[in-house]
Every structure is written in structure tokens, then in C-alpha cells.
Design an enzyme around this catalytic site. Structure first.
Site, PDB file in Angstrom:
ATOM      1  N   CYS A  47     124.236  39.937  95.088  1.00  0.00           N
ATOM      2  CA  CYS A  47     125.028  39.321  96.156  1.00  0.00           C
ATOM      3  C   CYS A  47     125.769  38.093  95.652  1.00  0.00           C
ATOM      4  O   CYS A  47     125.142  37.148  95.146  1.00  0.00           O
ATOM      5  CB  CYS A  47     124.114  38.927  97.314  1.00  0.00           C
ATOM      6  SG  CYS A  47     124.940  37.965  98.596  1.00  0.00           S
ATOM      7  N   TYR A 181     135.564  42.808  99.971  1.00  0.00           N
ATOM      8  CA  TYR A 181     134.739  43.509 100.951  1.00  0.00           C
ATOM      9  C   TYR A 181     135.595  44.050 102.092  1.00  0.00           C
ATOM     10  O   TYR A 181     135.337  45.142 102.611  1.00  0.00           O
ATOM     11  CB  TYR A 181     133.650  42.582 101.497  1.00  0.00           C
ATOM     12  CG  TYR A 181     132.554  42.317 100.509  1.00  0.00           C
ATOM     13  CD1 TYR A 181     131.427  43.140 100.434  1.00  0.00           C
ATOM     14  CD2 TYR A 181     132.643  41.248  99.618  1.00  0.00           C
ATOM     15  CE1 TYR A 181     130.429  42.904  99.514  1.00  0.00           C
ATOM     16  CE2 TYR A 181     131.657  41.010  98.685  1.00  0.00           C
ATOM     17  CZ  TYR A 181     130.548  41.841  98.633  1.00  0.00           C
ATOM     18  OH  TYR A 181     129.561  41.611  97.704  1.00  0.00           O
TER      19      TYR A 181
END
Length: 319
Positions: A47, A181
Site C-alpha cells: 500500500c 487508482y
């Protein structure tokens, strides 16, 4: 708990959920006290938001003040989006004794309905999430936690540059960090192309900026470099293919590629970058595949040896 589908708007655009636990660190009333040994950061090396907090933690020498718990790069195959501590003995975090990160979220709020995200700063005694605000967390580590910095720690958020750093970081977040994203999770062609164009428009701008200086703010390493790096480190190995941001690869930007190698070879960056975990997550996990139809084939490339090659930026921009 919500899935990624809950973050898709009617236009097909991806809109990331907000952070619920945003109490700041500090010495004021209602703030989280700065105290060595009190907190644990739960992260997953895959992440980018979590990675930047771990980079800053190491750059500033806060390893002994704040412990870290590491989640598996692959999402658990259960009926919700979660992170699991299956890398640890008996599949539980050795400090908090939890199997899923959602446990500390429910400890804080039994009615919590969002995705449990990393990084999550957990109060070890209560086993409750006290802060998951990745937008502000590194700023807190750089300022409120300054009394616990190691001797000679870099000033990643100098007061004189704070407004400019925040402004650039905001642009980097929307255009690049979260932009990839928005492209990868888009459910319409229009939303995808808008995000795609935004990513490369800002990368092109930063490519020019980094032709004239070593870092984003001259010769001084700052929080902005950390935030850009975490996306660059994932670009060719994940985003370029899995998220279809494929106009260019990072290695095709001479200045950005040299800059990324410069940072990677700086202690705190490369030694916290787990390319294998990143590749597994973005190509084998189920986060952006709600129907769980992945082929479960791990890409063999790309060649990562280039990250260790000479970049020459220190000499080029030597004061």
C-alpha cells in the site's frame, strides 16, 4: 464492511472513501499524546499510503518509538475487504493478537462500516485504531514527533516550505497517487481516460521539474519526495499493466527514472520497498476484482535490476 464497488459513482468513476479516525498527534487538549512505545502502525508493504509512513518513520529514526505490524500482501478470501496477519506465527499480529485488521477498527467503533485501511495507528493498550489519516500522518511524524527524532534526522517538512509542500502533495495525490487508482478502478471509459490523462499530464510536468533539480524542492529531501516515490516504485511493476496507465513506463522518463533510482538507493526507501509483495498484491489479489476471476498467474517481469544502477543525480546537482 464496504467493498470497492461501494466507492464507484454512477459515472463509473472511483471515489475513495474518507478516513474516520483523524485525531491529530500533539500536546493540546483532545490530541493524541506523543509517547514512545504507545502505538503500533499496521501496514502492508503493497500500500503506497502505508509505505510512505514507514519510509518517514525510518528516515526520522522512529523505529524504537513506534512499532510496526505487517499484513499479508494478498487479501484474505472472505466476505469483506480486509487485511490479514498471516505472515506472523499462528496467523496473528504478535503484539496486538489480532488476525484481521478489522478487529482493531471494530474495537474503536463496533458500527464501523468502511473498509479497514492501512496505515492504521493503533493504541497498543486498548487495541483501538486512533488514527488512519494517511493524508496527515507523515506530517505528524515530521512535526509532533520531532522530540523523538534521531540525531541528524532530515527536516522533511521545513516550516518555510510547508505551504508549498502541502500544495504540491495535494496535486500529486489527486493527479498521480490516487490518479492511478481512479484509472484502475474506473467502470466507464470516460472516467478511465480522464484519470489516465491526469496521471501523465502531471508526470510530464514533474519530468521537466526534475531536469533542473535533484528533488522536488531543490537539493532538499522532503515529504513530497516520499509521496511521489511510493507511486513511482509501483508504476512499472503494477500500475502500468494492472491499472492500464500504459502511455509510458517509468523507465521511459529519463529524469523521473533517475530520480526514483536516487531515492530507492537512499536508506529508508529501497530497504522498505518489497517489489515481490507489490507484484503479488496487484496481480493476484482480489481488491479490484470483485467477482474474483483473476487467472492467478503472476507476471514474470519486469526486470528490477535497473533500480540498482547508477543515477548520477547527486553529482549532477552537487552544491
Amino acid at each position: 464492511m464496504t467493498s470497492k464497488l461501494a466507492e464507484i459513482e454512477q459515472t463509473g468513476a472511483f471515489k475513495r472513501q474518507g478516513n474516520q479516525f483523524t485525531t491529530p498527534f500533539g500536546s493540546g487538549e483532545g490530541e493524541l499524546p506523543v509517547e514512545a512505545g504507545r502505538y503500533r502502525i499496521l501496514w502492508a508493504p503493497v500500500c503506497p499510503w502505508a509505505h510512505r509512513s514507514v519510509i518517514v518513520r525510518k528516515l526520522l529514526g522512529l523505529e524504537n518509538a513506534i512499532s510496526v505490524g505487517t499484513a499479508d500482501p494478498l487479501r484474505p478470501i472472505i466476505d469483506r475487504v480486509d487485511w490479514a496477519f498471516t505472515l506472523d506465527e499462528e496467523n496473528v499480529d504478535p503484539v496486538l493478537g489480532i488476525h484481521y485488521i478489522s478487529e482493531v477498527y471494530f474495537n474503536s467503533d463496533p458500527e464501523y462500516t468502511g473498509r479497514p485501511t492501512v496505515p492504521a495507528v493503533v493504541d497498543i493498550a486498548s487495541k483501538k485504531v486512533v488514527n488512519n489519516d494517511y493524508h496527515e500522518l507523515t506530517y505528524y511524524l515530521e512535526t509532533a514527533w520531532k522530540p523523538l527524532h534521531k540525531e541528524g534526522a532530515p527536516d522533511l517538512f521545513p516550516e518555510v516550505l510547508q505551504p508549498e509542500i502541502r500544495e504540491l502533495n495535494e496535486r500529486i495525490f489527486h493527479g498521480i497517487n490516487n490518479g492511478v487508482y481512479k484509472a484502475g478502478f474506473a467502470r466507464s471509459q470516460e472516467a478511465y481516460e480522464q484519470a489516465f490523462d491526469g496521471v501523465f499530464q502531471l508526470l510530464d510536468e514533474l519530468e521537466v521539474r526534475l531536469a533542473a533539480q535533484r528533488y522536488l524542492f531543490g537539493n532538499q529531501l522532503t515529504d513530497a519526495d516520499v509521496r511521489l516515490y511510493v507511486t513511482l516504485a509501483r508504476f512499472d511493476i503494477a500500475y502500468n499493466t494492472a491499472f492500464r496507465v500504459n502511455r509510458n513506463r517509468l523507465v521511459e522518463f529519463p529524469n523521473l527514472w533517475g530520480y526514483a533510482r536516487d531515492l530507492y538507493q537512499t536508506p529508508g526507501f529501497g530497504d522498505t520497498t518489497d517489489f515481490e509483495a507489490i507484484k503479488k498484491h496487484y496481480h493476484l489479489s482480489i481488491t479490484n476484482d470483485p467477482n474474483r476471476t483473476f487467472s492467478k498467474i503472476l507476471p514474470k517481469g519486469p526486470d528490477l535490476t535497473g533500480w540498482h544502477t547508477e543515477h548520477g543525480r547527486a553529482q549532477k546537482f552537487e552544491l
